[in-house]
Design an enzyme around this catalytic site. Structure first.
Site, mmCIF file in Angstrom:
data_model
loop_
_atom_site.group_PDB
_atom_site.id
_atom_site.type_symbol
_atom_site.label_atom_id
_atom_site.label_comp_id
_atom_site.label_asym_id
_atom_site.label_seq_id
_atom_site.Cartn_x
_atom_site.Cartn_y
_atom_site.Cartn_z
ATOM 1 C CG ASP A 192 5.132 11.731 14.320
ATOM 2 O OD1 ASP A 192 5.453 12.839 13.843
ATOM 3 O OD2 ASP A 192 5.418 10.654 13.767
ATOM 4 C CG LEU B 8 -1.952 -1.119 1.307
ATOM 5 C CD1 LEU B 8 -2.711 -1.035 2.615
ATOM 6 C CD2 LEU B 8 -2.914 -1.062 0.138
ATOM 7 C CG PHE C 243 6.284 2.820 9.815
ATOM 8 C CD1 PHE C 243 5.850 1.818 8.973
ATOM 9 C CD2 PHE C 243 5.583 4.014 9.816
ATOM 10 C CE1 PHE C 243 4.750 1.986 8.156
ATOM 11 C CE2 PHE C 243 4.477 4.196 9.000
ATOM 12 C CZ PHE C 243 4.072 3.177 8.172
#
Length: 727
Positions: A632, A513, A518
């Site tokens: 964040d 996707l 990360f």
């Protein structure tokens, strides 16, 4: 000699056909956008619109050995078909060698291998002008006699409603342009669901052309900055049409095999169709969504279909393709007599196609259905006996707290209750006459023992004593990643690495996707068609064990409609994996920063997204049992579901503030420059105000459609917050 030549010609055509199907990689030949009486479309020849957007020719959907003539987007993969001519009369493999699509007199005609017409425009025209067919840039195939329009595909849609087309009703001829779903994603033949307009202007969606389950209500002419809607209702006709102001927008409106209406947008960034509008909003609201004797669950976040006990899917292939209307069939036929029994299903929304009788007791209601061979189920409520004949449709499983749910008793063959399965089934008679204390006691003891054993096994897993099939790490002490203290108050599921590999096809590129700091995110499809987003932590990621553990433990304790939901996790060897609910519209930044698609977010939608993010922050800061500071918050961490509702994600850097504290300090400043508040970026002081600052940046980006570039020392490197209005 003539016969031999015909045989040789047929053989040559057949060989060329096989080469086209199995051996060649060259594109088919094209006549341009026009087909005249001297040209013929064959298996190796197509017609392409002048702008190269649409293509028409023969195609074979999925793995079926059936061929159709249709129109599709030329440069979109996988092939997306928008119109099919011979939906009910497909061609076989043997017929394709000499099949032809051509103009004969004043009609477009499809000829099979024997030269017989199996589809035609069927118009009566006395024109003496040359007749030509043109594939236009809007996907409309028109047949012209000189300057006179004889026929157009927009008047005969299949399952797709393209911009510029009309969905309407001709009051003079009493004809209509109706959309009809495919049978499944690989079979264009007419399915069970249709969208059509009535003479009064209402657009309705029906199951089997009889049961209405959704309608638009009254239409009115309206427009917005991205697209225009037109509604006309006069003495001759009533119709609805739409188009987009930007020619770069690729969009289509379909009635899906699921019975849902969907407005889909093609995003080049993701290379897939994204739903922009879906109705009904919940698939279970589609009548007969799960077919006969199928149950649609409204309890799970991802609606699933399942057959009632005693029934099995009639077509496993259709169910694998998420087409459940093929229904469930009985495993064992009824005996039509007292040997049949009933199974209870509680908290159900029942089908309305029932017979109502006034009967004094549940026992009499049961007897009435049992003695009627055509009766398949019954329900009893307040002296009313509801019975169903023939197949059961539109069953929904509701939660125990839903007061509208009722119990239904479904008739099954007596042999379904034999052996150990007897415990799972109940009848009125057995509950009235049998109270078997020894069996109950033994079953209770067995259940308690099983729960205790399950508890001990789960504790053993968390201590690193898992079996190979369990997705737990046993190296470098990471087996204690989620300990007993962490697990208190959370309900988080372990997933095996084997099941994740199977769901993502070994993390294939087709299921990818996107990618963040990360690591990559994949789309996984688990048993029953459940779709889950799988976040695979990269070895090069800035996130480590602490961030991973923080996200698992923290987000699992949070429940809010504007927070992404975590389903489970996996740790095995070097693999650290998180499993989230799947968000079909990806992240917010993928839309607002793309010049081709940011205009699709009108001001009302942008305002709704801002409110949704604000509601999520209010929950984190004030309404949840823990005071959470995200640290964040940014547009790439705002995900959008299929209704474009925003959900805050990525809690790896989030922190819990104890008690009534509103702020805290950290020696390690983490996050994304451009969204950090000054006191956090300079001094490591974070608070709920830090998130509010980040929210303000996100809100500016949503309004302006521009990125905040970050904070720099140079005066000329202005960010979104420092821009000055230049006169």
């Amino acid at each position: 000699m003539e016969i031999k030549n015909k045989k040789f010609l047929f053989f040559l055509q057949f060989v060329l056909f096989l080469c086209f199907c199995f051996g060649t990689t060259n594109e088919a030949l094209s006549f341009g956008d026009t087909l005249n009486a001297d040209k013929t479309i064959t298996i190796s020849v197509t017609v392409v619109s002048s702008d190269g957007k649409f293509e028409m020719g023969f195609f074979k959907p999925g793995n079926l050995s059936k061929y159709y003539i249709g129109i599709w987007y030329k440069d979109i993969t996988p092939q997306t078909v928008v119109w099919v001519a011979n939906r009910e009369t497909p061609l076989s493999l043997s017929e394709m060698a000499s099949a032809q699509f051509k103009i004969i007199k004043s009609n477009l005609v499809l000829l099979n291998g024997s030269g017989r017409s199996i589809w035609s425009t069927n118009i009566n025209s006395s024109t003496i002008k040359p007749v030509v067919a043109i594939l236009r840039d809007d996907g409309n195939l028109i047949l012209n006699g000189g300057s006179h329009l004889l026929w157009q595909s927009f008047d005969h849609p299949s399952h797709t409603f393209l911009p510029g087309a009309k969905l309407g009703y001709n009051k003079r001829t009493k004809t209509k342009q109706a959309l009809t779903s495919w049978t499944n994603s690989e079979d264009p033949s007419p399915g069970l669901f249709s969208l059509e307009m009535e003479p009064n202007g209402r657009s309705v969606v029906r199951w089997n052309k009889t049961v209405e389950y959704w309608s638009t209500g009254p239409w009115s002419r309206k427009s917005n900055p991205t697209h225009n809607f037109t509604y006309i209702n006069n003495t001759d006709e009533v119709y609805f049409s739409y188009y987009f102001f930007s020619p770069s927008v690729v969009s289509r409106f379909i009635i899906d095999v699921t019975g849902e209406l969907k407005q889909l947008m093609w995003l080049n960034g993701t290379k897939q169709w994204n739903p922009f509008f879906v109705q009904p909003t919940h698939p279970c609201d589609v009548y007969g969504y799960c077919g006969a004797y199928g149950v649609c669950s409204k309890i799970s976040t991802t609606p699933l279909c399942d057959c009632l006990p005693g029934f099995t899917p009639r077509s496993n292939k259709d169910w694998d393709l998420n087409s459940f209307s093929s229904c469930c069939g009985r495993k064992i036929s009824l005996n039509c007599g007292n040997e049949d029994k009933f199974q209870i299903h509680s908290h159900m929304k029942l089908s309305v196609d029932n017979h109502i009788r006034t009967i004094a007791s549940a026992a009499e209601c049961e007897s009435t259905c049992l003695n009627n061979c055509s009766c398949t189920a019954y329900a009893f409520d307040s002296n009313k006996c509801l019975t169903w004949d023939e197949d059961l449709f539109n069953l929904q499983q509701l939660s125990e707290n839903d007061a509208s749910g009722m119990a239904i008793y479904v008739k099954l063959a007596a042999s379904e209750f034999s052996g150990t399965s007897t415990v799972a089934y109940q009848t009125h008679k057995s509950r009235r006459l049998k109270v078997v204390f020894p069996t109950t006691i033994v079953a209770t003891l067995f259940l308690c023992s099983f729960i205790y054993l399950l508890y001990r096994t789960r504790r053993a897993r968390s201590k690193g004593n898992s079996q190979p099939n369990n997705c737990l790490n046993t190296e470098k002490g990471e087996n204690d990643l989620i300990n007993e203290e962490d697990e208190k108050g959370i309900d988080i599921q372990f997933f095996s690495l084997e099941s994740i590999l199977a769901a993502t096809d070994n993390f294939s590129e087709e299921n990818k996707l996107g990618r963040g700091g990360f690591g990559p995110v994949y789309k996984g499809k688990f048993q029953g068609g459940r779709e889950i987003a799988i976040k695979r932590l990269s070895a090069q990621s800035g996130q480590g064990i602490n961030e991973f553990k923080n996200e698992v433990v923290l987000i699992a304790r949070l429940q809010h409609r504007n927070l992404v939901r975590l389903f489970g996790y996996c740790v095995q060897g070097n693999e650290k994996i998180l499993l989230y609910e799947y968000m079909p519209n990806k992240s917010l930044d993928a839309l607002i920063f793309d010049e081709r698609y940011h205009a699709l977010l009108d001001w009302n939608k942008r305002f709704d997204i801002i409110l949704g993010i604000a509601r999520g922050l209010v929950y984190l800061h004030h309404d949840s049992r823990l005071r959470i500071i995200h640290r964040d918050l940014k547009t790439s961490n705002i995900l959008l579901d299929k209704e474009m509702n925003p959900k805050i994600s990525d809690f790896g850097l989030a922190r819990i503030v104890q008690g009534n504290d509103m702020e805290a300090n950290t020696n390690k400043v983490v996050g994304t420059y451009g969204y950090m508040s000054p006191e956090y970026a300079l001094h490591g002081l974070f608070s709920v105000k830090s998130d509010i600052f980040s929210f303000g940046v996100v809100m500016l980006e949503i309004i302006c459609g521009k990125r905040n570039t970050g904070f720099y020392q140079q005066e000329e490197a202005l960010n979104l917050l420092g821009m000055e209005i230049m006169e």
